[in-house]
Design a protein around this motif. Structure first.
Motif, PDB file in Angstrom:
ATOM      1  N   VAL A   1       0.837  -1.356  -0.100  1.00 41.65           N
ATOM      2  CA  VAL A   1      -0.154   0.138  -0.189  1.00 41.65           C
ATOM      3  C   VAL A   1       0.673   1.342  -0.052  1.00 41.65           C
ATOM      4  CG1 VAL A   1      -1.770   1.374   1.217  1.00 41.65           C
ATOM      5  CG2 VAL A   1      -1.986  -1.030   1.210  1.00 41.65           C
ATOM      6  N   GLY A   2       0.428   1.979  -0.941  1.00 41.65           N
ATOM      7  CA  GLY A   2       1.415   3.432  -1.076  1.00 41.65           C
ATOM      8  C   GLY A   2       2.722   3.388  -1.765  1.00 41.65           C
ATOM      9  N   THR A   3       2.739   2.306  -2.466  1.00 36.13           N
ATOM     10  CA  THR A   3       4.226   1.689  -3.100  1.00 36.13           C
ATOM     11  C   THR A   3       3.810   1.855  -4.795  1.00 36.13           C
ATOM     12  OG1 THR A   3       4.101  -0.495  -2.986  1.00 36.13           O
ATOM     13  CG2 THR A   3       5.116   0.910  -1.156  1.00 36.13           C
ATOM     14  N   MET A   4       4.879   1.444  -5.436  1.00 39.52           N
ATOM     15  CA  MET A   4       4.472   1.214  -6.816  1.00 39.52           C
ATOM     16  C   MET A   4       3.858  -0.352  -7.164  1.00 39.52           C
ATOM     17  SD  MET A   4       5.325   3.219  -9.289  1.00 39.52           S
ATOM     18  CE  MET A   4       6.070   4.790  -9.457  1.00 39.52           C
ATOM     19  N   PHE A   5       4.038  -0.917  -6.092  1.00 39.89           N
ATOM     20  CA  PHE A   5       3.417  -2.337  -6.107  1.00 39.89           C
ATOM     21  C   PHE A   5       1.837  -2.561  -5.937  1.00 39.89           C
ATOM     22  CE2 PHE A   5       7.965  -2.842  -4.761  1.00 39.89           C
ATOM     23  CZ  PHE A   5       8.420  -3.641  -5.633  1.00 39.89           C
ATOM     24  N   GLU A   6       1.341  -1.414  -5.306  1.00 37.78           N
ATOM     25  CA  GLU A   6       0.096  -1.489  -4.816  1.00 37.78           C
ATOM     26  C   GLU A   6      -0.787  -1.623  -6.178  1.00 37.78           C
ATOM     27  OE1 GLU A   6      -3.260   1.570  -2.685  1.00 37.78           O
ATOM     28  OE2 GLU A   6      -0.999   2.470  -3.458  1.00 37.78           O
ATOM     29  N   ARG A   7      -1.912  -2.478  -5.682  1.00 36.75           N
ATOM     30  CA  ARG A   7      -2.897  -3.056  -6.647  1.00 36.75           C
ATOM     31  C   ARG A   7      -2.435  -3.705  -8.189  1.00 36.75           C
ATOM     32  NH1 ARG A   7      -7.953  -1.542  -5.206  1.00 36.75           N
ATOM     33  NH2 ARG A   7      -8.291   0.260  -3.756  1.00 36.75           N
ATOM     34  N   SER A   8      -1.451  -4.259  -8.090  1.00 37.95           N
ATOM     35  CA  SER A   8      -0.798  -5.054  -9.034  1.00 37.95           C
ATOM     36  C   SER A   8      -0.954  -6.477  -8.827  1.00 37.95           C
ATOM     37  CB  SER A   8       0.645  -5.104  -8.874  1.00 37.95           C
ATOM     38  OG  SER A   8       1.359  -5.819 -10.108  1.00 37.95           O
ATOM     39  N   LYS A   9      -1.619  -7.219 -10.108  1.00 38.00           N
ATOM     40  CA  LYS A   9      -2.100  -8.474 -10.103  1.00 38.00           C
ATOM     41  C   LYS A   9      -0.755  -9.409 -10.437  1.00 38.00           C
ATOM     42  CE  LYS A   9      -6.730  -7.224 -11.538  1.00 38.00           C
ATOM     43  NZ  LYS A   9      -7.717  -7.512 -12.535  1.00 38.00           N
ATOM     44  N   VAL A  10       0.286  -8.925 -10.561  1.00 38.93           N
ATOM     45  CA  VAL A  10       1.453  -9.612 -10.590  1.00 38.93           C
ATOM     46  C   VAL A  10       2.022 -10.155  -9.334  1.00 38.93           C
ATOM     47  CG1 VAL A  10       3.891  -9.725 -11.884  1.00 38.93           C
ATOM     48  CG2 VAL A  10       2.001  -8.342 -12.861  1.00 38.93           C
TER      49      VAL A  10
ATOM     50  N   ASP B   1      12.518   7.986 -12.438  1.00 33.97           N
ATOM     51  CA  ASP B   1      12.378   9.492 -12.476  1.00 33.97           C
ATOM     52  C   ASP B   1      12.457  10.376 -11.507  1.00 33.97           C
ATOM     53  OD1 ASP B   1      12.500   9.257 -15.344  1.00 33.97           O
ATOM     54  OD2 ASP B   1      10.188   9.153 -15.463  1.00 33.97           O
ATOM     55  N   THR B   2      11.963   9.721 -10.296  1.00 33.77           N
ATOM     56  CA  THR B   2      11.910  10.566  -9.055  1.00 33.77           C
ATOM     57  C   THR B   2      13.162  10.539  -8.247  1.00 33.77           C
ATOM     58  OG1 THR B   2      10.846   8.561  -7.789  1.00 33.77           O
ATOM     59  CG2 THR B   2       9.448   9.952  -8.973  1.00 33.77           C
ATOM     60  N   TYR B   3      14.155   9.624  -8.688  1.00 34.94           N
ATOM     61  CA  TYR B   3      15.536   9.544  -7.971  1.00 34.94           C
ATOM     62  C   TYR B   3      16.438  10.759  -8.374  1.00 34.94           C
ATOM     63  CZ  TYR B   3      19.710   7.413  -6.480  1.00 34.94           C
ATOM     64  OH  TYR B   3      20.972   7.236  -5.867  1.00 34.94           O
TER      65      TYR B   3
ATOM     66  N   ILE C   1      20.695   5.911  -2.095  1.00 39.46           N
ATOM     67  CA  ILE C   1      20.172   4.516  -1.587  1.00 39.46           C
ATOM     68  C   ILE C   1      21.099   3.592  -1.188  1.00 39.46           C
ATOM     69  CG2 ILE C   1      18.352   2.785  -1.559  1.00 39.46           C
ATOM     70  CD1 ILE C   1      17.075   4.679  -3.960  1.00 39.46           C
ATOM     71  N   ALA C   2      21.315   3.296   0.094  1.00 41.78           N
ATOM     72  CA  ALA C   2      22.116   2.287   0.695  1.00 41.78           C
ATOM     73  C   ALA C   2      21.566   0.923   0.765  1.00 41.78           C
ATOM     74  CB  ALA C   2      22.606   2.819   1.944  1.00 41.78           C
ATOM     75  N   ALA C   3      22.442   0.078   0.527  1.00 41.24           N
ATOM     76  CA  ALA C   3      21.721  -1.532   0.761  1.00 41.24           C
ATOM     77  C   ALA C   3      22.559  -1.898   1.985  1.00 41.24           C
ATOM     78  CB  ALA C   3      22.305  -2.137  -0.293  1.00 41.24           C
ATOM     79  N   GLU C   4      21.429  -2.451   2.935  1.00 38.88           N
ATOM     80  CA  GLU C   4      21.995  -2.911   4.203  1.00 38.88           C
ATOM     81  C   GLU C   4      22.023  -4.261   4.346  1.00 38.88           C
ATOM     82  OE1 GLU C   4      19.113  -1.501   6.925  1.00 38.88           O
ATOM     83  OE2 GLU C   4      19.323   0.605   6.586  1.00 38.88           O
ATOM     84  N   GLY C   5      22.029  -5.070   3.224  1.00 42.28           N
ATOM     85  CA  GLY C   5      22.409  -6.577   3.050  1.00 42.28           C
ATOM     86  C   GLY C   5      21.043  -7.476   3.459  1.00 42.28           C
ATOM     87  N   THR C   6      19.823  -6.714   3.516  1.00 39.76           N
ATOM     88  CA  THR C   6      18.643  -7.600   3.933  1.00 39.76           C
ATOM     89  C   THR C   6      18.493  -8.642   2.957  1.00 39.76           C
ATOM     90  OG1 THR C   6      17.757  -5.427   4.729  1.00 39.76           O
ATOM     91  CG2 THR C   6      16.284  -7.177   4.461  1.00 39.76           C
ATOM     92  N   LEU C   7      18.479  -8.554   1.629  1.00 42.17           N
ATOM     93  CA  LEU C   7      18.210  -9.513   0.889  1.00 42.17           C
ATOM     94  C   LEU C   7      19.224 -10.657   0.600  1.00 42.17           C
ATOM     95  CD1 LEU C   7      16.566  -7.620  -2.170  1.00 42.17           C
ATOM     96  CD2 LEU C   7      15.567  -8.741  -0.626  1.00 42.17           C
ATOM     97  N   ALA C   8      20.502 -10.260   0.640  1.00 38.10           N
ATOM     98  CA  ALA C   8      21.579 -11.078   0.782  1.00 38.10           C
ATOM     99  C   ALA C   8      21.384 -11.878   2.055  1.00 38.10           C
ATOM    100  CB  ALA C   8      22.872 -10.525   0.802  1.00 38.10           C
TER     101      ALA C   8
ATOM    102  N   LEU D   1      11.420   1.432  -5.162  1.00 43.27           N
ATOM    103  CA  LEU D   1      10.126   1.324  -5.632  1.00 43.27           C
ATOM    104  C   LEU D   1       9.316   1.273  -4.421  1.00 43.27           C
ATOM    105  CD1 LEU D   1      10.709  -1.632  -7.947  1.00 43.27           C
ATOM    106  CD2 LEU D   1       9.995   0.761  -8.703  1.00 43.27           C
ATOM    107  N   LEU D   2       9.910   1.058  -3.176  1.00 44.92           N
ATOM    108  CA  LEU D   2       8.867   0.966  -1.917  1.00 44.92           C
ATOM    109  C   LEU D   2       8.837   2.348  -1.339  1.00 44.92           C
ATOM    110  CD1 LEU D   2      10.492  -2.155   0.060  1.00 44.92           C
ATOM    111  CD2 LEU D   2       8.125  -2.167  -1.024  1.00 44.92           C
ATOM    112  N   ARG D   3       9.470   3.244  -1.601  1.00 43.79           N
ATOM    113  CA  ARG D   3       9.239   4.352  -1.196  1.00 43.79           C
ATOM    114  C   ARG D   3       8.646   5.426  -2.272  1.00 43.79           C
ATOM    115  NH1 ARG D   3      15.233   7.152  -0.513  1.00 43.79           N
ATOM    116  NH2 ARG D   3      15.690   7.892  -2.732  1.00 43.79           N
ATOM    117  N   THR D   4       8.461   5.009  -3.122  1.00 44.01           N
ATOM    118  CA  THR D   4       7.676   5.873  -4.355  1.00 44.01           C
ATOM    119  C   THR D   4       6.372   5.395  -4.589  1.00 44.01           C
ATOM    120  OG1 THR D   4       9.801   5.828  -5.639  1.00 44.01           O
ATOM    121  CG2 THR D   4       8.039   6.550  -6.714  1.00 44.01           C
ATOM    122  N   PRO D   5       5.486   6.575  -4.341  1.00 47.92           N
ATOM    123  CA  PRO D   5       4.180   6.125  -4.538  1.00 47.92           C
ATOM    124  C   PRO D   5       3.782   5.825  -5.759  1.00 47.92           C
ATOM    125  CG  PRO D   5       4.476   8.768  -4.194  1.00 47.92           C
ATOM    126  CD  PRO D   5       5.811   7.895  -4.138  1.00 47.92           C
TER     127      PRO D   5
END
Length: 258
Positions: A81-90, A138-140, A191-198, A218-222
């Motif tokens: 909610v509130g991100t680029m992933f909102e209401r995506s069926k993928v 584009d917002t970055y 934007i820094a990567a904290e190694g969360t995914l790794a 993408l998570l911080r962009t509405p």
């Protein structure tokens, strides 16, 4: 057609690692929650967290996955909610696959057709997903070298070009014009990567830190507002009739007939 499809599958086996966050939707959702909410779930509307937010669960599973309830505002929300992933069926796992493939640092980036072959999605679906990704790019306004080759080149074309540096008589480069240009066009925060995914898997994955940076963007962009639809055919004619009837409500608007 056969060679192109086989090439796409070969690239998929090389660039899409066998991680749970790329194959399982629950693992992908957990990865997004760890990136967006490192301190626990937080309501995107009133910023409530901790004891004021609880996860909706049960044995019947009549709700969608990853649903939370906020006590102060009584709203339900998920991590999208509130991100680029909102209401995506993928599925979120397919989203992470496309993000990883688009953000690769290969010398020749993948085409949308190859991404569709690699992820098993439709070509038009991949194109719509890439449109959302580049809308967030584009917002970055930070350094563009933290992403893959395709996104780095895209950001470079969207920004003003730096001036050419001239050499002085002693052979050294004169940086005065460059510092003046940078003062007019300052860079934002990187934007820094904290190694969360790794840290979610023991496998050493190439470019996983670059993928994490793009996911954080993408998570911080509405999600952008949809463009106004253009009416065609019968809908346009019906709309013109409604406007004309509204304009002719006065008994003196039509005039006298001869």
């Amino acid at each position: 057609m056969t060679k192109r499809a086989c090439y796409g599958r070969a690239v998929a086996s090389e660039l899409v690692p066998n991680l749970m966050l790329f194959r399982d939707d629950a693992a992908a959702r957990a990865a997004l929650e760890a990136l967006r909410w490192p301190g626990g779930p937080r309501c995107p509307r009133c910023s409530a967290h901790r004891a004021e937010v609880f996860r909706i669960g049960g044995e019947k599973h009549s709700h969608r996955e990853g649903l939370y309830q906020c006590k102060p505002c009584r709203r339900q929300f998920t991590v999208t909610v509130g991100t680029m992933f909102e209401r995506s069926k993928v599925p979120l796992s397919a989203w992470l696959q496309i993000i990883h493939l688009e953000n690769t640092k290969r010398f020749v980036p993948m085409t949308p057709w190859e991404m569709a072959q690699a992820s098993g999605l439709e070509y038009k679906t991949v194109q719509k997903m890439r449109a959302r990704i580049y809308a967030a790019v584009d917002t970055y306004d930070g350094p563009n070298t933290i992403f893959g080759r395709a996104i780095t080149a895209y950001i470079s074309t969207r920004r003003p070009k730096p001036p050419k540096l001239a050499k002085r008589r002693d052979g050294k480069v004169n940086l005065r014009r460059w510092y003046e240009w940078r003062g007019k066009h300052p860079l934002g925060e990187a934007i820094a990567a904290e190694g969360t995914l790794a840290g979610l898997d023991d496998m050493q994955v190439q470019n996983i830190e670059s993928t994490e940076k793009l996911v954080r963007l993408l998570l911080r962009t509405p999600k952008p507002a949809p463009a106004p639809t253009v009416r065609k055919g019968g809908e346009a004619r019906a709309s013109r009739k409604r406007i004309a009837s509204a304009a002719n409500t006065s008994p003196f608007s039509k005039g006298w007939r001869c």
